[in-house]
Each structure stands twice: as C-alpha cells, then as structure tokens.
Design a protein around this motif. Structure first.
Motif, PDB file in Angstrom:
ATOM      1  N   GLY A  16       0.781  -1.223   0.000  1.00 57.36           N
ATOM      2  CA  GLY A  16       0.000   0.000   0.000  1.00 57.36           C
ATOM      3  C   GLY A  16       0.813   1.273   0.000  1.00 57.36           C
ATOM      4  N   TYR A  17       2.085   1.208   0.406  1.00 57.88           N
ATOM      5  CA  TYR A  17       2.915   2.414   0.463  1.00 57.88           C
ATOM      6  C   TYR A  17       3.318   2.879  -0.930  1.00 57.88           C
ATOM      7  N   PHE A  18       3.512   1.922  -1.833  1.00 55.80           N
ATOM      8  CA  PHE A  18       4.059   2.231  -3.146  1.00 55.80           C
ATOM      9  C   PHE A  18       2.948   2.425  -4.161  1.00 55.80           C
ATOM     10  N   ILE A  19       2.944   3.551  -4.816  1.00 55.31           N
ATOM     11  CA  ILE A  19       1.988   3.814  -5.874  1.00 55.31           C
ATOM     12  C   ILE A  19       2.456   3.064  -7.132  1.00 55.31           C
ATOM     13  N   GLY A  20       1.542   2.370  -7.782  1.00 55.38           N
ATOM     14  CA  GLY A  20       1.915   1.600  -8.965  1.00 55.38           C
ATOM     15  C   GLY A  20       2.477   0.235  -8.633  1.00 55.38           C
ATOM     16  N   LYS A  21       2.341  -0.214  -7.362  1.00 48.50           N
ATOM     17  CA  LYS A  21       2.749  -1.563  -6.945  1.00 48.50           C
ATOM     18  C   LYS A  21       4.228  -1.834  -7.177  1.00 48.50           C
ATOM     19  N   ASN A  22       5.047  -0.847  -6.986  1.00 47.71           N
ATOM     20  CA  ASN A  22       6.493  -1.055  -7.089  1.00 47.71           C
ATOM     21  C   ASN A  22       7.026  -1.374  -5.707  1.00 47.71           C
ATOM     22  N   PRO A  23       7.515  -2.589  -5.476  1.00 50.67           N
ATOM     23  CA  PRO A  23       7.941  -2.961  -4.121  1.00 50.67           C
ATOM     24  C   PRO A  23       9.317  -2.463  -3.731  1.00 50.67           C
ATOM     25  N   ALA A  24       9.906  -1.581  -4.534  1.00 51.27           N
ATOM     26  CA  ALA A  24      11.190  -0.953  -4.189  1.00 51.27           C
ATOM     27  C   ALA A  24      12.281  -1.986  -3.911  1.00 51.27           C
ATOM     28  N   GLY A  25      12.420  -2.940  -4.831  1.00 46.91           N
ATOM     29  CA  GLY A  25      13.548  -3.853  -4.747  1.00 46.91           C
ATOM     30  C   GLY A  25      13.346  -5.077  -3.891  1.00 46.91           C
ATOM     31  N   LEU A  26      12.137  -5.357  -3.466  1.00 39.04           N
ATOM     32  CA  LEU A  26      11.899  -6.572  -2.689  1.00 39.04           C
ATOM     33  C   LEU A  26      12.326  -7.784  -3.512  1.00 39.04           C
ATOM     34  N   GLN A  27      13.105  -8.661  -2.907  1.00 38.51           N
ATOM     35  CA  GLN A  27      13.682  -9.796  -3.632  1.00 38.51           C
ATOM     36  C   GLN A  27      12.990 -11.094  -3.226  1.00 38.51           C
ATOM     37  N   ILE A  28      12.550 -11.852  -4.228  1.00 34.00           N
ATOM     38  CA  ILE A  28      11.898 -13.145  -4.010  1.00 34.00           C
ATOM     39  C   ILE A  28      12.766 -14.197  -4.683  1.00 34.00           C
ATOM     40  N   THR A  29      13.459 -15.001  -3.886  1.00 36.99           N
ATOM     41  CA  THR A  29      14.493 -15.902  -4.392  1.00 36.99           C
ATOM     42  C   THR A  29      14.094 -17.356  -4.170  1.00 36.99           C
ATOM     43  N   PRO A  30      14.077 -18.176  -5.219  1.00 38.33           N
ATOM     44  CA  PRO A  30      13.741 -19.594  -5.014  1.00 38.33           C
ATOM     45  C   PRO A  30      14.777 -20.300  -4.137  1.00 38.33           C
ATOM     46  N   HIS A  31      14.297 -21.162  -3.284  1.00 40.00           N
ATOM     47  CA  HIS A  31      15.152 -22.046  -2.497  1.00 40.00           C
ATOM     48  C   HIS A  31      15.951 -22.930  -3.459  1.00 40.00           C
ATOM     49  N   PRO A  32      17.212 -23.269  -3.148  1.00 37.89           N
ATOM     50  CA  PRO A  32      17.994 -24.125  -4.048  1.00 37.89           C
ATOM     51  C   PRO A  32      17.281 -25.424  -4.420  1.00 37.89           C
ATOM     52  N   GLU A  33      16.587 -26.044  -3.465  1.00 38.84           N
ATOM     53  CA  GLU A  33      15.866 -27.273  -3.785  1.00 38.84           C
ATOM     54  C   GLU A  33      14.703 -26.995  -4.731  1.00 38.84           C
ATOM     55  N   SER A  34      14.058 -25.841  -4.562  1.00 40.35           N
ATOM     56  CA  SER A  34      12.976 -25.476  -5.470  1.00 40.35           C
ATOM     57  C   SER A  34      13.518 -25.150  -6.854  1.00 40.35           C
ATOM     58  N   ARG A  35      14.675 -24.470  -6.892  1.00 37.67           N
ATOM     59  CA  ARG A  35      15.291 -24.175  -8.188  1.00 37.67           C
ATOM     60  C   ARG A  35      15.660 -25.480  -8.915  1.00 37.67           C
ATOM     61  N   LYS A  36      16.169 -26.444  -8.155  1.00 36.64           N
ATOM     62  CA  LYS A  36      16.500 -27.737  -8.741  1.00 36.64           C
ATOM     63  C   LYS A  36      15.242 -28.445  -9.249  1.00 36.64           C
ATOM     64  N   LYS A  37      14.177 -28.361  -8.462  1.00 33.62           N
ATOM     65  CA  LYS A  37      12.910 -28.974  -8.867  1.00 33.62           C
ATOM     66  C   LYS A  37      12.387 -28.340 -10.152  1.00 33.62           C
ATOM     67  N   LEU A  38      12.512 -27.007 -10.253  1.00 32.33           N
ATOM     68  CA  LEU A  38      12.084 -26.322 -11.473  1.00 32.33           C
ATOM     69  C   LEU A  38      12.925 -26.764 -12.677  1.00 32.33           C
ATOM     70  N   ARG A  39      14.223 -26.828 -12.471  1.00 27.34           N
ATOM     71  CA  ARG A  39      15.125 -27.209 -13.559  1.00 27.34           C
ATOM     72  C   ARG A  39      14.809 -28.631 -14.048  1.00 27.34           C
ATOM     73  N   ASN A  40      14.597 -29.548 -13.111  1.00 27.37           N
ATOM     74  CA  ASN A  40      14.294 -30.927 -13.492  1.00 27.37           C
ATOM     75  C   ASN A  40      12.934 -31.059 -14.173  1.00 27.37           C
TER      76      ASN A  40
END
Length: 375
Positions: A16-40
C-alpha cells in the motif's frame, strides 16, 4: 532448437505504500531445492519488476508440458534491500497481540481453495509470524522465570501431527512426547534433529499436563538449513495444483500483500522569527487538495491553547498540533498542508511531511511522527 515457454504462475507484490505496486527492490528468491525442482521439470523462475513469474516448457501444441506434474511445492526467500526502511513503512504485526520483532520471520502460504487465474484479481496472500528459522539440527532451549520441575515436550508438523524430534543412539526414533527435567541453570533443553525430514513449519510445545487445554510454552518455527543461514525477512511457500491434473490449465495469479503503516502526525510549531502575531489563532488546514488523490481528507487539532512547556527548542515557544486520526504512509507526499494564522495569513503554504524513519512508539500504543516547524 526452439523451446516454447508458457506461464505457470505470476506472483506480484502488493504494498500500500508504493503507488503503482512497485515494491522498491523486494527480492523473491527460489530455495535451491525449489530451483532444482524447477530445472528438473523444465521450468524457469524469472524476476518481474514487481514480483516473479514461473514458466514451463511446452510441447508442440504449445500447451502440454514436456514434463508433466500433478502438483508442485515451491519455497522462496523474501528479503528487502533496506530492511530497516521496509520495516518502518510496513505494518508487519500479525495481530494486536502478536507483534513483529527482528527475531521473527514473515510466513506466507497460498490456499489452493482460493486460487485465482484473473490477473487483476490475484489470490491475496497475507502473512503470519513465525518465531524463528532453525537448521535441521539444533538445540531447543527455554529458560522460564518460574516453572515446575518437569514439562512434556512435543514437536508438531504443519498438519498438527506429533513427530519425533530425533533418533536415539541405535537409530530408532524417540517417542513423540518426551518428559524434560529442569536443568541446574533452570532451563529446559532438547536436541532436535530433523535431517531427512522435509523442510517446513513446525511447532514446539511444552505442557505441564496432558490434560491442559493450552501449552505452557509454544514456539512456531521454520526448519531449513539454507534459510536459517540467510535470516530472511519472510518465507513464501506455494502449493500449486490440487493433484487433479489442472496445474497447467490456466496461469495462476498470486499477490503477496503488505499493509502500510498508519501514523498520527504531530507538528511542533516553534515561534522563533517573530512572524506569529496571534498564536491563539494558529491552525493547520489543507489547501488545494486536487493533487492529493491518494489521501483522504485530514484534520488537525491544537493540543493546548498555551505554549507547550515540554518542547522549547532554542527557547522558542512551541504550539502542538496532532492529526485527529492516523494517516497512511505513502511514497507520494501529502501536499498543500498549510500553517495559517488567519484566512488571509498563511505562514507556510506546504508543510513538510514526516519522514518514515521518525516514527516512534507512544505509551498508548499508537504510532506517531513528530515534525518540527520553525516560524
């Protein structure tokens, strides 16, 4: 070789703070096991300006996946580049009784029953607070001020099933309820070894008696080696699909929802340059509100007719005004807020807004920002 990718799901951040839904650099990083699951599974996780999207490789018909799954569980780390600022502008409390603290972590999880495939109406995912993130192997310690000599220890998984905390020297799982004895330092301790068990939410409970309705102590934790080393602001767990083969039918839409803080504004108007002739007539009012489309009308009240004796910077008399209600924090400032002595005498035509970093906690449990104005 041409590979066709289709969207499995989109995840956006709604703050709600950011106009235009810009999260100002919030980072969403897959867990290594999830990244491996995606790759497979021949999938890719790609960052978006306000979130992340996951794509899957489709076959010649551009719909059916090259690797077919009925359901998919993914874990992400959520972090902010400037955590102190993010925590200041964001209401991270779970409730009035469960407050955010630096030792706690936000936990987000979707509800498959509330899934949405509408981009403008994504599934809203709010958070609860977990008490800590722990590695697979750790020692639980609790040191109460007062307690009986013995307590019953239980560890429960996300489905509220009791699980054994570790194996004995012979490789056999211990009972799922263990009696702990208070040690000489008045603490209770139990080693927890969940190596080989899935990462995820667990709850530690200490009971005085099996007949009690509530535990003497409860701690909600997330157990994972990788996450425990990162100290994330939050953890996101996504369960995609319900096991009925509909995982690829439509692109799922999710939104992580963050609430902005709302605070009372307190202006301390200091008479220093002799411009105030009639201090009893001072008011703070909105001027032209045409640019304030993101704000509701605001009203300010004089706290006392007499100068405030507790605030006299540089010897000047101080007059205190406070908003009559909390004002939401926004990245766009509230403009044309005027300090007036009369309808014809505007002392300041555009008062400064409080900095989010100036928020303090009042004794009455209300958030308040102070702004000094020298006139």
């Amino acid at each position: 070789m041409f590979i066709n990718y289709r969207r499995l799901f989109n995840l956006q951040v709604d703050h709600g703070y950011f106009i235009g839904k810009n999260p100002a650099g919030l980072q969403i990083t897959p867990h290594p096991e999830s990244r491996k699951k995606l790759r497979n599974s021949k999938m890719l996780a790609k960052p978006l300006p306000n979130g992340v999207t996951v794509l899957y490789s489709a076959g010649k018909d551009e719909v059916e996946p090259l690797v077919h799954l009925d359901k998919l569980r993914l874990i992400f780390s959520v972090s902010a580049p400037e955590p102190a600022v993010f925590q200041t502008i964001t209401d991270l409390d779970e409730s009035a009784t469960k407050k955010f603290a630096s030792s706690r972590v936000l936990y987000f999880k979707n509800d498959t029953a509330a899934a949405s495939d509408e981009n403008d109406l994504p599934e809203q995912i709010g958070h609860i607070l977990l008490d800590s993130v722990q590695p697979q192997l750790f020692t639980f310690t609790w040191r109460p001020e007062q307690s009986p000599q013995n307590l019953l220890f239980e560890l429960r998984n996300e489905r509220d099933e009791k699980v054994s905390p570790q194996k004995d020297a012979h490789g056999e799982w211990l009972p799922d309820q263990i009696e702990l004895e208070k040690l000489e330092d008045k603490s209770f301790r139990q080693q927890i070894d969940l190596r080989g068990r899935p990462s995820g939410r667990y709850t530690i409970c200490l009971w005085e008696s099996e007949e009690d309705d509530e535990p003497r102590y409860r701690e909600d934790i997330f157990v994972d080696d990788w996450l425990s080393g990162r100290a994330p602001l939050g953890i996101l767990e996504l369960d995609c699909g319900a096991g009925d083969g509909d995982l690829y039918t439509k692109t799922q839409e999710y939104a992580l929802v963050f609430r902005r803080k709302e605070v009372f504004w307190k202006y301390l108007v200091v008479s220093r340059n002799g411009r105030i002739d009639q201090p009893e007539e001072l008011t703070i009012e909105e001027g032209d509100t045409s640019d304030n489309v993101h704000y509701d009308p605001v009203l300010f009240s004089r706290q006392d007719d007499l100068p405030d004796e507790d605030h006299r910077p540089e010897g000047g008399e101080t007059y205190v005004f406070r908003s009559e209600g909390p004002i939401p924090l926004l990245e766009i400032p509230l403009s044309s807020l005027q300090l007036k002595e009369s309808d014809n005498k505007v002392l300041i035509s555009n008062l400064p807004n409080p900095s989010p970093l100036s928020i303090i906690k009042e004794n009455d449990n209300q958030l308040e920002s102070e702004i000094y104005v020298f006139v």
